[in-house]
Design a protein around this motif. Structure first.
Motif, PDB file in Angstrom:
ATOM      1  N   ARG A  54       0.837  -1.188   0.000  1.00  0.00           N
ATOM      2  CA  ARG A  54       0.000   0.000   0.000  1.00  0.00           C
ATOM      3  C   ARG A  54       0.879   1.247   0.000  1.00  0.00           C
ATOM      4  NH1 ARG A  54      -2.996  -3.845   1.863  1.00  0.00           N
ATOM      5  NH2 ARG A  54      -1.475  -4.311   3.459  1.00  0.00           N
TER       6      ARG A  54
ATOM      7  N   ASN B 123       2.314   4.933   1.037  1.00  0.00           N
ATOM      8  CA  ASN B 123       2.485   5.549   2.353  1.00  0.00           C
ATOM      9  C   ASN B 123       3.361   6.788   2.223  1.00  0.00           C
ATOM     10  OD1 ASN B 123       2.331   5.757   5.236  1.00  0.00           O
ATOM     11  ND2 ASN B 123       4.418   4.980   5.339  1.00  0.00           N
TER      12      ASN B 123
ATOM     13  N   ASP C 137      -3.022   7.797   6.499  1.00  0.00           N
ATOM     14  CA  ASP C 137      -2.786   6.844   5.423  1.00  0.00           C
ATOM     15  C   ASP C 137      -2.535   5.471   6.038  1.00  0.00           C
ATOM     16  OD1 ASP C 137      -0.253   7.147   6.455  1.00  0.00           O
ATOM     17  OD2 ASP C 137       0.611   8.098   4.685  1.00  0.00           O
TER      18      ASP C 137
ATOM     19  N   ASN D 149       3.396   9.789  10.209  1.00  0.00           N
ATOM     20  CA  ASN D 149       2.693  10.937   9.622  1.00  0.00           C
ATOM     21  C   ASN D 149       2.943  12.237  10.370  1.00  0.00           C
ATOM     22  OD1 ASN D 149       1.606   9.435   7.604  1.00  0.00           O
ATOM     23  ND2 ASN D 149      -0.410   9.194   8.552  1.00  0.00           N
TER      24      ASN D 149
END
Length: 739
Positions: free
Chosen positions: A247, A249, A333, A339
């Motif tokens: 995924r 990121n 995310d 983050n």
């Protein structure tokens, strides 16, 4: 039944037929010889043939059984059925290495990497609990690896699997959350190989339950060696992968001043970097900024290409001296931990700068001091202190200054040179302004010292810059940070800068290829005007012309000090030189959260408040050493801004802040699939499974070990074989031999 060493069984099975093969070969080697005296013996043999053949057959069977028992014993048979406990003994030890680094917080739909991993661990424990033999478990978290290196043990270490333990383990796993560490497989495997060797009656099965991120498993040499060592100590090794797809990121990887912190009331340029760990470019990335809890305008980055990093810039001003903090964060995310990034610093009212003025009238110090601290509302954040060259004899005081400038100083003593070199080597910044009083031979011999000293290049005689009415400007600058004021449309300020004299560089000198010396400004005739040298952790900038515009015996050297932008240049110069000494305290999760303060100024107790804490915190006693008090937070490190409430010796309260961030890079979510792992672990015997497909078929080594029983049987078979061999031979009995 299963075997600990299947390869030994495969190699040994053909050896069972070796006794039969030898027997057949011996039969072919016999030769028939007619001898009359043998007729009596042949008649006797015919009468006893049945019994002799039976003995020979028993001998062949015993020898074949001995080889078979040896092969099976070395292969390590394990039987799971309950009746085997009458013949075997042992314990099955499940060693589970569970990845709890923050990449395991990777979420999708209603699950996450860690949730999948915990479900696989529970399947292992449920299967083990259902076996008839003794079962034990060691659960080693990746985040515990560094603590185990210091001598601590795993939280769950060789715990027998009874009903109470199963309840406790289930509760423990249900509360387990991803840590904020970047601990990888190397650290966990090192910790596993430091565990005690398996006991004689122990069957150890090792499980590595992880998301298997590609960047970590590219360290193939170290991983292959450690994994091989773990495999040698285990009956079986299973790799269980808890992530099935990659995924995208984003991660905040840097939040810091561009060139060190500035004083209170002075605008500080900041930069924030964002990395795109995904496979596609991202657009319109918004970074939220907070200063001391107040929201600032967001920073926008137009595009970040796949696998690259982009930097945004903003400016902040801390209105008062003291501890301040900044946070930069992204939208949610796949991985939340990276983050956000934190910054904290102790902002002083001003930074002291030492100006050592050796000019005849003290005019060089006057112009630079005025540019750095003009007074009134113009605050540069510097506190310039002008001193004569003799001040350098106070070596111990040099460390108090953010930067040091030598202004037309004729010469220095050897101890003063050594003190300046130590200051620069420890991260200090030094500016040399060379005027008419500089003694060239001394500078070349003692300060340049064949390239080993402070001076970037050897000097030649002072030289006049000839007038050229066609030239646009006397000075040409590079894109060095100290010349930012002259960038773009403001280059017109260079046109009013006039230079008449300068110190030429020895024509025999060539710039080192190492890059430690570079020219950052030149005159219009190509001669260097400013040189920078890296020395240790610090830097030196030499300006090869006198700073003051006042006339000397040669005449006026330049009007550089009265250029309209000289104050800006002077502030940028000191800011650049002092960046390494204007430190700020930012730490990572992987280390204990600590601060150090002078023992003579502070009381030995402090109250520590962790991030996002609403209570009063915990009181901690400091550790004194070498005149410093070191205070260590009692709680496990976690990201955010920690507050240390201190008291000075005179009873005044102070709060110092420490920013703690997650390590950079753990958010790279590219996975190492089955083929990549096979390449990284080539030559190692292991099994691989996805967490969603993990079942009891992988628990085939749990049970009772029969090696000891087979050893006793082998000894018995060898004894009986010897007795039968003697009985079947043609040697006379002891009694008849003595007769």
């Amino acid at each position: 039944m299963s075997f600990l060493f299947q390869s030994l069984l495969t190699i040994g099975l053909p050896l069972i037929g070796l006794p039969l093969l030898i027997h057949l070969i011996n039969l072919r080697r016999r030769q028939r010889i007619e001898w009359a005296a043998m007729d009596f013996l042949l008649e006797s043999q015919k009468r006893n043939k049945t019994w002799v053949v039976l003995k020979q057959f028993m001998l062949l069977l015993l020898r074949t059984a001995a080889v078979a028992l040896a092969v099976f014993m070395l292969a390590g048979p394990v039987v799971r059925s309950g009746w085997a406990s009458l013949f075997g003994r042992g314990m099955t030890h499940h060693l589970i290495l569970l990845d709890d680094s923050y990449s395991m917080s990777d979420r999708w739909e209603e699950s996450s990497a860690l949730e999948e991993a915990k479900r696989a661990v529970m399947r292992i424990l449920d299967q083990a609990r259902g076996r008839a033999d003794n079962q034990a478990v060691t659960l080693l978290l990746f985040s515990e690896a560094s603590r185990m290196a210091a001598g601590s043990g795993a939280t769950i270490d060789r715990r027998p699997l009874d009903a109470e333990a199963m309840t406790e383990l289930e509760r423990y796993l249900s509360r387990l959350l991803p840590s904020e560490t970047g601990a990888g497989p190397v650290e966990a495997l090192q910790a596993a190989t430091r565990l005690p060797e398996p006991a004689v009656d122990e069957t150890r099965i090792a499980y590595l339950v992880s998301d298997f991120r590609r960047p970590q498993w590219q360290k193939q040499a170290a991983l292959r060696q450690l994994t091989s060592r773990l495999r040698q100590r285990s009956a079986k090794l299973l790799l269980v992968q808890s992530v099935y797809a990659e995924r995208p990121n984003l991660a905040v990887t840097r939040l810091a001043p561009e060139s060190g912190i500035r004083a209170a009331g002075v605008e500080t340029p900041m930069e924030v970097a964002v990395a795109n760990y995904g496979a596609a470019a991202v657009h319109a990335v918004t970074i939220n900024i907070e200063q001391d809890g107040a929201r600032l305008p967001a920073v926008a980055i137009d595009e970040i290409p796949a696998g690259e990093e982009a930097t945004g810039r903003f400016r902040v001003t801390f209105p008062e001296a003291g501890s301040h903090q900044i946070a930069a964060s992204l939208e949610s995310d796949a991985v939340e931990a990276d983050n956000v990034r934190y910054f904290a610093a102790e902002i002083p009212p001003t930074f002291p700068v030492l100006l050592v003025d050796g000019s005849a009238e003290g005019d060089d110090g006057y112009f630079l001091r005025t540019a750095l601290s003009p007074g009134g509302r113009n605050r540069g954040g510097w506190s310039p202190q002008v001193e004569p060259p003799s001040f350098l004899r106070q070596h111990e005081r040099l460390a108090d200054f953010a930067a040091i400038c030598l202004l037309d100083v004729p010469r220095l003593d050897d101890p003063e040179i050594a003190a300046l070199e130590a200051y620069v080597g420890d991260g200090g910044g030094l500016a040399l302004f060379l005027g008419d009083r500089v003694q060239r031979d001394f500078y070349n011999q003692s300060l340049y010292r064949n390239g080993a000293g402070l001076l970037p290049a050897p000097l030649d005689v002072p030289t006049q810059l000839l007038v050229d009415s066609q030239a646009a400007a006397d000075v040409q600058v590079t894109d060095h940070p100290v010349f930012d004021v002259f960038a773009g449309q403001r280059n017109s300020f260079l046109n009013v800068a006039k230079f008449n004299f300068y110190h030429a560089i020895d024509p025999q000198w060539t710039q080192p290829e190492s890059g430690e010396v570079r020219t950052i400004a030149r005159l219009r005739n190509g001669a260097p005007l400013s040189l920078e040298k890296k020395l240790g952790a610090g830097r030196v900038i030499a300006h090869l012309a006198k700073l003051s515009p006042r006339p000397t015996e040669l005449g006026a050297w330049s009007n550089w000090a009265i250029n309209p932008v000289f104050p800006v240049y002077a502030n940028e110069l000191i800011g650049y030189l002092s960046a390494a000494r204007r430190r700020f305290d930012v730490q990572e999760i992987n280390q204990p959260t600590t601060i150090s303060v002078p023992e003579a100024e502070y009381q030995p107790d402090a109250r520590v408040r962790p991030p996002r804490n609403t209570g009063g915190g915990a009181t901690v006693a400091a550790t004194a050493k070498n005149g410093q008090l070191t205070i260590t937070a009692p709680d496990k490190p976690r990201s955010g801004v920690w507050a240390f409430d201190l008291k000075t010796r005179d009873g005044k309260e102070q709060t110092k802040l420490v920013a703690v961030n997650v390590p950079v890079g753990e958010g790279r979510l590219q996975i190492a699939d089955r083929e990549a792992l096979a390449e990284a672990l080539r030559g190692i015997d292991y099994q691989y499974a996805l967490a969603s497909e993990f079942d009891e078929a992988h628990d085939d080594l749990a049970g009772f070990r029969l090696a000891d029983t087979l050893l006793y049987m082998l000894a018995g078979a060898l004894i009986i074989e010897q007795l039968v061999a003697v009985s079947a031979s043609y040697h006379p009995a002891g009694g008849r031999r003595s007769a």
